[in-house]
Design an enzyme around this catalytic site. Structure first.
Site, PDB file in Angstrom:
ATOM      1  N   CYS A  12      65.456  -9.650  52.364  1.00  0.00           N
ATOM      2  CA  CYS A  12      66.059  -8.405  51.882  1.00  0.00           C
ATOM      3  C   CYS A  12      66.819  -8.703  50.598  1.00  0.00           C
ATOM      4  O   CYS A  12      67.078  -9.870  50.282  1.00  0.00           O
ATOM      5  CB  CYS A  12      66.983  -7.790  52.941  1.00  0.00           C
ATOM      6  SG  CYS A  12      68.436  -8.795  53.334  1.00  0.00           S
ATOM      7  N   HIS A 581      60.969   1.781  93.559  1.00  0.00           N
ATOM      8  CA  HIS A 581      60.751   2.203  94.945  1.00  0.00           C
ATOM      9  C   HIS A 581      59.256   2.286  95.257  1.00  0.00           C
ATOM     10  O   HIS A 581      58.459   2.740  94.442  1.00  0.00           O
ATOM     11  CB  HIS A 581      61.454   3.524  95.281  1.00  0.00           C
ATOM     12  CG  HIS A 581      61.500   4.521  94.181  1.00  0.00           C
ATOM     13  ND1 HIS A 581      62.316   4.375  93.082  1.00  0.00           N
ATOM     14  CD2 HIS A 581      60.853   5.711  94.009  1.00  0.00           C
ATOM     15  CE1 HIS A 581      62.175   5.424  92.280  1.00  0.00           C
ATOM     16  NE2 HIS A 581      61.288   6.233  92.812  1.00  0.00           N
TER      17      HIS A 581
END
Length: 667
Positions: A12, A581
């Site tokens: 950058c 579940h």
């Protein structure tokens, strides 16, 4: 020599935050895909983790995420994706880049599936190419600005005229600091120009680039008496804009000369490099720069007048513009445009001297820019402290670190928070930064140093008011951020209608037998020191433990039931919890199995993106799917809304304590 599936290069403009955030995201994304990767970083200290020729040759694909020159020509012929560094700041985005790079191997069926936008990015748009060259110059320039600006600012500690030997507050050491700082600041434009040129034309472009930059700061010398061009005369510089124009001109002149001299025998390459390129390019670029000095000076003055007019319009308009630009992309192109403008005005201000109108405007503008850059990270710090319960542990830790980043003028620490919820987090950050900028201008704060955050407070005029302006912006933004996270948290934590307790019909054929709460979570079914590589590994462990405990008869059937539920929608919640579940005829009795992984199970989709540390797994016989299943699920969901419950279960390593805590909520 090790071989890597993927190699990458990140960089950058400032080389401080984005570079290494992209590196981390790419490494995590590669690990999720079972790929090996090496990432070369182009930071402010130079190239680190440098790629070798053999590593490049052995890689399957290349990802370049950079806004500066990373010598991408090294990767010629390799499957490659090249984008701006902001496109690789999250693990998800980095993963998509890796997938695209691998797809670029020539598999037409995969490549055809890429989005049109992605195809444009892979070819690297003209806009990104220009921006990359510009940011290469800016990244090299910033260190000169910081060093020169801070040294000049420190010299003012002895007095605003302490550099002047005729002044009452003269100090020889302060004078030397100002001389050194002034030299560094004067190199700002030549370095900017030279490294824009170097990004385009490589090393041969440095010479004409430096010359173009020097012409930009001194202009076309003219004799005041004769009005004619005179090497001993004085000119009007055209500064920052001139440096940009000169850099691009020098770079592309070198590319032109390479084509012109391409037919010269290879045996004379040394002559080209040491004589023809520097001589011809310097002459061409120099003449053009001197020729356009008049129009460029007028444009430069026009920009200065425009910025002055914004200032004359009042602090609200100017502060709003600065704040919105600085917080819009936090270190990206728009932020860098505001910061680069501030450093340019500061350089002009320091050159004009203390007490001048130019100095007052430039240092006030720089103070407003710095305030706007400091605020976003501090907003996150305020939010994670005041609204701790609404943030994951990972976000909380990042927010605390942002206190240091914000106080030292590093805006990028706020990016991960914004990328998770661009709306409304981006507007909140922009509002907080704008408030700080407006108040900074209103309080008449002057900052003669271009970076450093609160470290340069001793040289900031009206420093306490500057801190007050920043704190007000951070608190206002922080309150709004907490309000949003509270709303988002409560919305996501509220059990869906289908999970509310449902009264079974009186004539139900099958009713769950009454059982004590302790029958559901048994101490032997709580596993507190596990280490899972993935969600599926955790669910497989639970399935096998269910068979061992006599809860189920077929581990594969239980596992398939878990996966079927995950396919409908993730059971990952927030703050490290999941409620998987399974409803299956292979399960013989309703039970709960708890597993804990302190390091966190990655790859399990959660509402806040955090890894799962605690999975409270519900195992329900198929015949009880509409009764026991819903009752237990709703009880567990309600319990997870309780901060004390979450803290106890997550913090305890005692299986008995965990079982007791959960059972108490299932009554």
């Amino acid at each position: 020599m090790a071989k890597f599936d993927i190699i990458a290069a990140t960089g950058c403009p400032t080389g401080i935050a984005h570079t290494f955030m992209a590196k981390e995201a790419l490494e995590k994304a590669a690990a999720e895909r079972g790929l090996t990767i090496k990432v070369e970083t182009h930071g402010q200290v130079g190239v680190e983790n440098e790629l070798t020729k053999s590593e490049i040759a052995g890689a399957k694909a290349v990802v370049v995420a950079a806004d500066k020159d990373v010598q991408a020509e090294r990767f010629a012929g390799k499957p490659m994706v090249s984008v701006g560094v902001s496109k690789a700041l999250s693990v998800e985005a980095a993963g998509k880049l890796i997938d695209r790079a691998l797809a670029a191997k020539g598999d037409d069926t995969v490549a055809a599936a890429a989005d049109v936008e992605d195809e444009v990015e892979e070819k690297e748009s003209i806009g990104h190419v220009i921006y990359k060259h510009l940011m290469n110059g800016v990244s090299h320039m910033l260190v000169f600005v910081v060093a020169g600006g801070v040294l000049t600012a420190i010299s003012f500690l002895w007095g605003i005229t302490s550099f002047d030997s005729t002044a009452a507050d003269y100090n020889s050491f302060a004078a030397m600091l100002k001389i050194i700082g002034g030299i560094a600041m004067n190199l700002m434009v030549p370095v900017l120009s030279a490294y824009i040129a170097e990004s385009i034309g490589k090393r041969p472009a440095l010479v004409p680039g430096f010359v173009a930059g020097m012409i930009a700061i001194q202009g076309l010398p003219v004799n005041a008496d004769t009005g004619m061009i005179d090497a001993g005369g004085a000119g009007v510089g055209f500064g920052f804009l001139g440096g940009i124009v000169g850099g691009f001109l020098a770079g592309y002149v070198i590319l032109l000369l390479e084509k012109v001299f391409s037919k010269i025998p290879a045996s004379l390459n040394g002559l080209k490099a040491i004589f023809l390129y520097p001589l011809c390019s310097t002459a061409i670029v120099g003449l053009v720069m001197l020729g356009i000095s008049g129009p460029m000076a007028a444009i430069n003055q026009g920009m200065m007048d425009f910025l002055q007019s914004l200032g004359n319009s009042g602090p609200v308009i100017l502060g709003l513009a600065i704040g919105c630009m600085c917080a819009f992309d936090m270190g990206g192109p728009v932020n860098k445009a505001a910061y680069a403008t501030g450093t340019f005005l500061l350089g002009t201000a320091l050159e004009a001297g203390v007490g001048t109108e130019t100095y007052n405007f430039g240092t006030n503008f720089m103070a407003a820019v710095s305030a706007a850059c400091i605020v976003p990270p501090l907003i996150t710090t305020f939010a994670v402290v005041v609204g701790k319960k609404y943030f994951s542990q990972e976000d909380h830790d990042a927010g605390i670190v942002n206190l240091i980043l914000g106080c030292t003028h590093i805006t990028e620490g706020a990016i991960p928070f914004m990328t998770k919820n661009i709306w409304p987090v981006m507007p909140i950050m922009m509002l907080g930064s704008s408030i700080a900028s407006i108040l900074t201008i209103f309080f008449n704060v002057h900052d003669p140093a271009p970076h450093g955050g609160f470290l340069v407070l001793p040289v900031v005029e009206n420093g306490p008011l500057w801190v007050l302006a920043i704190l007000i912006g951070a608190v206002v933004g922080g309150i709004l951020f907490v309000a949003f996270k509270k709303y988002d948290f409560e919305k996501n934590q509220k059990p869906a209608p289908a999970t509310k307790p449902v009264e079974a019909p009186k004539a139900a054929a099958v009713e769950a037998p009454k059982a004590e709460a302790a029958d559901f979570v048994k101490v032997e079914n709580v596993f507190v020191a596990e280490d899972f590589a993935s969600r599926d590994e955790a669910l497989s462990f639970v399935s096998n433990q269910a068979v061992k405990a006599g809860i189920a008869g077929d581990a594969d059937a239980v596992m398939n039931a878990f996966l079927a539920r995950e396919a409908e929608g993730t059971t990952g919640m927030m703050e490290g919890f999941a409620i998987p579940h399974a409803k299956s005829d292979a399960i013989t009795e309703a039970a709960v199995i708890v597993v804990k992984d302190e390091s966190g199970v990655t790859g399990w989709d959660t509402m806040d993106g955090a890894p799962v540390n605690v999975a409270i797994a519900l195992l329900i016989p198929g015949a009880q799917a509409g009764t026991t299943h819903l009752k237990i699920l709703s009880k567990v969901a309600e319990a997870l809304m309780d901060e004390d419950f979450r803290a106890t279960v997550k913090g305890s390593t005692d299986a008995a304590e965990i079982a007791k805590t959960i059972n108490a909520r299932l009554v």
